[in-house]
Design an enzyme around this catalytic site. Sequence first.
Site, PDB file in Angstrom:
ATOM      1  N   LYS A  72      40.445  59.678  52.933  1.00  0.00           N
ATOM      2  CA  LYS A  72      41.107  58.559  53.605  1.00  0.00           C
ATOM      3  C   LYS A  72      40.490  57.199  53.267  1.00  0.00           C
ATOM      4  CE  LYS A  72      42.956  61.230  57.470  1.00  0.00           C
ATOM      5  NZ  LYS A  72      43.102  61.330  58.942  1.00  0.00           N
ATOM      6  N   ASP A 109      48.274  57.672  61.523  1.00  0.00           N
ATOM      7  CA  ASP A 109      47.578  58.327  62.630  1.00  0.00           C
ATOM      8  C   ASP A 109      47.571  57.436  63.868  1.00  0.00           C
ATOM      9  OD1 ASP A 109      46.910  60.695  61.297  1.00  0.00           O
ATOM     10  OD2 ASP A 109      45.057  59.854  60.500  1.00  0.00           O
TER      11      ASP A 109
END
Length: 279
Positions: A72, A109
């Site tokens: 990420k 997210d």
Amino acid sequence: MPAPAADRRRAAVLGFPVAHSLSPMLHHAAYAELGLENWTYDRFDVDEEALPRFFEQLGPEWAGLSLTMPLKRAVIPLLDEISGTAASVDAVNTVVLTEDGRKTGDNTDIPGIVAALREHGIVKVETAAVLGAGATASSALAALARICTGEVAVYVRSQARAAEMRGWAERLDVTVRIADWADAEEALRAPLVVATTPAGATDALAAAVPEMPVTLFDVLYDPWPTALAARWSAYGGAVVSGLDLLLHQAVLQVEQMTGRAPAPLAAMRRAGERALAAR
């Protein structure tokens, strides 16, 4: 007949390890519901070292990538731009590729957490508590910045983690109180508790769940329920699961990658539940 190669569109989830990922089931369910017969979604074990090479091999048929740990942050230097949401936590879990090869990163997210809570009727809270201080905790803190009007108590195990969370709090403009993990039972009295810890880490807290708990958001989904979530539910509290988060962030990914909205949440949920039941 199979679609011509020029019409085929590809997407995938990358990470290491990634065999456990439910993302292919969710995205394929969305494609089927949307009638996207020439779309495929795969999974690839890719670590930080292999990521640049993977990107070099992406052709014009690629529409998007989902990224899990440990990629990420590693992906950011490989992108042309990232969204403000992704920049706020230095984490990208979604890459959208255009036909001219441009790569844009986003973080679904954070809005996924907000959407999962909203689905359960939670749009604002006065205070909240976060259990843990890892990578997911920073996204949780960013989500709480949008819905929590007061203090967020963060329960950590080390001073290094405490310093990290203070840094995120300042960056995200959230009022944070750092507390020791030894006092984590106190967190369970908050109107919203977000558990961001690995499997088993909160099991010992289950016995301390109060008789009238409010809302628990446990980011795990396998195994499910966790001991904490099971006790919470048994005592009548509302529980938001990691599957809820996975679904809502995947909905946003499907919409960004395909350009089709709204993505079919119900069909994706059924696919996720079937996949978990089969494990």
